[in-house]
Design a protein around this motif. Structure first.
Motif, short mmCIF file in Angstrom:
data_model
loop_
_atom_site.label_atom_id
_atom_site.label_comp_id
_atom_site.label_asym_id
_atom_site.label_seq_id
_atom_site.Cartn_x
_atom_site.Cartn_y
_atom_site.Cartn_z
N ALA A 82 -5.48 48.45 20.33
CA ALA A 82 -5.23 47.76 19.07
C ALA A 82 -5.88 48.52 17.92
O ALA A 82 -7.01 49.01 18.04
CB ALA A 82 -5.76 46.33 19.11
N VAL A 83 -5.18 48.63 16.81
CA VAL A 83 -5.71 49.32 15.64
C VAL A 83 -6.61 48.37 14.86
O VAL A 83 -6.17 47.29 14.45
CB VAL A 83 -4.58 49.84 14.74
CG1 VAL A 83 -5.15 50.59 13.53
CG2 VAL A 83 -3.64 50.74 15.52
N ARG A 143 1.00 54.81 18.27
CA ARG A 143 2.37 54.27 18.28
C ARG A 143 2.51 53.14 17.26
O ARG A 143 3.48 53.07 16.50
CB ARG A 143 2.73 53.77 19.67
CG ARG A 143 3.07 54.85 20.66
CD ARG A 143 3.67 54.28 21.94
NE ARG A 143 4.00 55.37 22.85
CZ ARG A 143 5.09 56.12 22.76
NH1 ARG A 143 5.97 55.87 21.79
NH2 ARG A 143 5.31 57.09 23.61
N THR A 144 1.54 52.24 17.28
CA THR A 144 1.58 51.13 16.33
C THR A 144 1.49 51.63 14.90
O THR A 144 2.27 51.23 14.02
CB THR A 144 0.41 50.16 16.61
OG1 THR A 144 0.53 49.66 17.95
CG2 THR A 144 0.41 49.00 15.63
N PHE A 145 0.53 52.51 14.65
CA PHE A 145 0.31 53.01 13.30
C PHE A 145 1.51 53.81 12.79
O PHE A 145 1.96 53.61 11.66
CB PHE A 145 -0.95 53.87 13.28
CG PHE A 145 -1.21 54.51 11.95
CD1 PHE A 145 -1.71 53.76 10.90
CD2 PHE A 145 -0.95 55.86 11.74
CE1 PHE A 145 -1.95 54.34 9.67
CE2 PHE A 145 -1.17 56.45 10.52
CZ PHE A 145 -1.68 55.69 9.47
N TYR A 175 -10.01 52.08 16.73
CA TYR A 175 -9.16 51.36 17.68
C TYR A 175 -10.01 50.79 18.81
O TYR A 175 -11.14 51.21 19.05
CB TYR A 175 -8.06 52.28 18.22
CG TYR A 175 -8.57 53.47 19.01
CD1 TYR A 175 -8.59 53.46 20.41
CD2 TYR A 175 -9.03 54.62 18.36
CE1 TYR A 175 -9.06 54.55 21.12
CE2 TYR A 175 -9.49 55.72 19.07
CZ TYR A 175 -9.51 55.68 20.45
OH TYR A 175 -9.98 56.77 21.16
N PHE A 209 -6.20 46.14 10.41
CA PHE A 209 -5.12 45.65 11.26
C PHE A 209 -5.57 44.41 12.00
O PHE A 209 -5.47 44.32 13.21
CB PHE A 209 -4.71 46.75 12.25
CG PHE A 209 -3.85 47.82 11.66
CD1 PHE A 209 -2.52 47.94 12.00
CD2 PHE A 209 -4.38 48.74 10.76
CE1 PHE A 209 -1.72 48.93 11.46
CE2 PHE A 209 -3.60 49.73 10.22
CZ PHE A 209 -2.26 49.83 10.56
N SER A 233 -7.29 41.00 17.27
CA SER A 233 -7.26 41.92 18.40
C SER A 233 -8.47 41.72 19.30
O SER A 233 -8.41 41.93 20.51
CB SER A 233 -7.18 43.37 17.92
OG SER A 233 -8.29 43.71 17.12
N GLY A 287 4.55 53.58 13.66
CA GLY A 287 5.67 52.68 13.42
C GLY A 287 5.64 52.07 12.03
O GLY A 287 6.70 51.82 11.43
N ARG A 288 4.46 51.85 11.50
CA ARG A 288 4.34 51.29 10.15
C ARG A 288 4.69 52.32 9.08
O ARG A 288 4.78 51.98 7.91
CB ARG A 288 2.93 50.74 9.95
CG ARG A 288 2.61 49.62 10.92
CD ARG A 288 1.36 48.87 10.54
NE ARG A 288 1.14 47.75 11.45
CZ ARG A 288 0.46 46.66 11.14
NH1 ARG A 288 -0.06 46.55 9.94
NH2 ARG A 288 0.29 45.70 12.01
N THR A 308 -1.80 54.68 22.22
CA THR A 308 -1.23 53.35 21.98
C THR A 308 -1.39 52.95 20.52
O THR A 308 -0.45 52.44 19.88
CB THR A 308 -1.91 52.32 22.89
OG1 THR A 308 -1.71 52.68 24.26
CG2 THR A 308 -1.35 50.92 22.66
N ALA A 309 -2.59 53.17 19.99
CA ALA A 309 -2.84 52.85 18.58
C ALA A 309 -1.96 53.68 17.67
O ALA A 309 -1.45 53.19 16.65
CB ALA A 309 -4.31 53.07 18.25
#
Length: 412
Positions: A48-49, A187-189, A87, A35, A40, A191-192, A184-185
């Motif tokens: 951040a991932v 959530r990002t992951f 992360y 990522f 990041s 979402g993908r 937090t990570a």
């Protein structure tokens, strides 16, 4: 506080076969995904991932078969896929570092889903972490939540799994930061993968993770985790009251002496790095252990190797003077203990709190839950202490988690 839960299940189940990839085709089709770690790093983004790697896939039937030692757990409705995330987070001094953890997604579910964050118990061995050990019961428990249609999230904490450096054991600050940043990570992951994590987060944990659950729940309730907030909290066999309950129990026999020696050795060497308890190991430890004890807890030794390298009682490990300091803390050690114990003292949860203990627990004495409950109730919180009966430390977890899985399944 120990995670011997993992090894107990591994001895009785074919967990490794079930939690590893079922076929080479799965591994070939799911390679690690980076990522953009360089970007990041430049931005200094906590949470951040850095990378995501698939580590396990189970059908619902395989998941239920792996959970044979949790016979009262509800049957799984979904197969699951688990991923190891690396992360960005911070170390005890606030400096940038990385940590590892797992995110487990229920197969076939998309849209808005509820996350359960599971916080594991004591481990002094990097390779025992859920993100790297295919036999890990911490991984299995996280997957069982996902099997109900939830998203399982479980940090390894700093210095364990694929994380660099040493683990800052019983360090509330980094237990919170590692948990918040993995959420937090996640959530990002997620979402993908077409999954949006809902605002309310369900929190649970065992032993050290039971204690960390209270700290993480407090952070969620105070808005310290971005858009997330505390939805529910159920903590199992945690050492919530170090000063009033767990440290005294380690010396008066309620925690059996060899077990107390392991915990105290780990605790003292870790807190010396974060709090400062001695300048030379010989000030704290008797010979010959002063020359070896710090190395035993470097993350490379197994539980069995550590125990073999320690005496069978705290009195044989520590100098008389240092043992006296542990039993009658003063100065900055006392201040640090008081700060650590504030997880049950300086907030009022806005959701009911459920604490689980066992009357035969000789690792984390049951009175920890009673002490925490009394403190939270004095501030107006609704707290229920669930006695799981005449069970030991690991037995408390086996009895409690089927109830917790069933309770949290209603959020799916």
């Amino acid at each position: 506080m120990t995670t011997r839960l993992t090894k107990t299940v591994a001895a009785t189940l074919a967990t490794a076969a079930l939690l590893a990839y079922p076929a080479a085709a799965f591994a070939a089709a799911h390679q690690p995904v980076a990522f953009n770690p360089a970007a990041s790093t430049a931005q200094g983004l906590r949470g951040a991932v850095v990378s995501a790697t698939p580590i396990a896939h189970l059908t619902a039937a395989q998941l239920d078969a792996a959970a044979a030692d949790f016979p009262d757990a509800p049957r799984s409705s979904y197969g699951v896929t688990a991923y190891r995330l690396i992360y960005r987070t911070v170390d005890p001094h606030g400096r940038p570092t990385t940590a590892s953890g797992i995110v487990v997604l229920p197969d076939g579910r998309r849209g808005a889903l509820t996350a359960v964050e599971y916080l594991h118990g004591t481990s002094a061995t990097k390779k025992d972490a859920a993100s790297v050990d295919d036999t890990s019961t911490d991984r299995l428990v996280t997957a069982l939540f996902a099997g109900q249609g939830l998203v399982g999230v479980a940090p390894d904490y700093l210095g364990l799994g694929a994380g660099p450096g040493l683990h800052p054991y019983i360090d509330t600050k980094t237990e919170i930061s590692a948990s918040v940043d993995l959420l937090t990570a996640a959530r990002t992951f997620a979402g993908r993968h077409g999954v949006a994590l809902k605002r309310d987060v369900l929190v649970t944990g065992f032993s050290q993770g039971g204690r960390a659950s209270l700290a993480f729940g407090r952070a969620l309730s105070r808005g310290e985790a971005g858009p997330s907030r505390l939805g529910a909290i159920r903590a199992v066999a945690g050492p919530y009251d170090l000063l009033g309950q767990e440290l005294p129990a380690a010396f008066d026999g309620r925690v059996i002496p060899p077990t107390a020696t392991f915990y105290l050795g780990y605790f003292v060497t870790a807190w010396n790095r974060t709090v400062g308890l001695y300048d030379d190991p010989r000030e704290a430890f008797q010979a010959p252990y002063a020359a070896t004890v710090e190395g035993l807890f470097d993350g490379t030794h197994t539980f069995e190797e550590i125990v073999a390298g320690l005496p069978d009682s705290p009195e044989k490990l520590f100098t008389p003077e240092f043992a006296e300091q542990l039993q009658h803390p003063a100065g900055r050690f006392l201040q640090a203990l008081r700060q650590a114990d504030r997880i049950c003292q300086d907030w009022t949860p806005r959701v009911p709190v459920h604490l689980y203990n066992g009357t035969k627990d000789t690792d984390v004495v049951a009175s920890n839950a009673d002490s925490c409950a009394a403190s939270l109730r004095s501030r107006g919180a609704s707290v229920t202490v669930h006695s799981m009966g005449a069970v030991d430390h690991v037995g408390t977890a086996f009895a409690a988690f089927p109830e917790i899985i069933r309770a949290y399944a209603r959020w799916a």
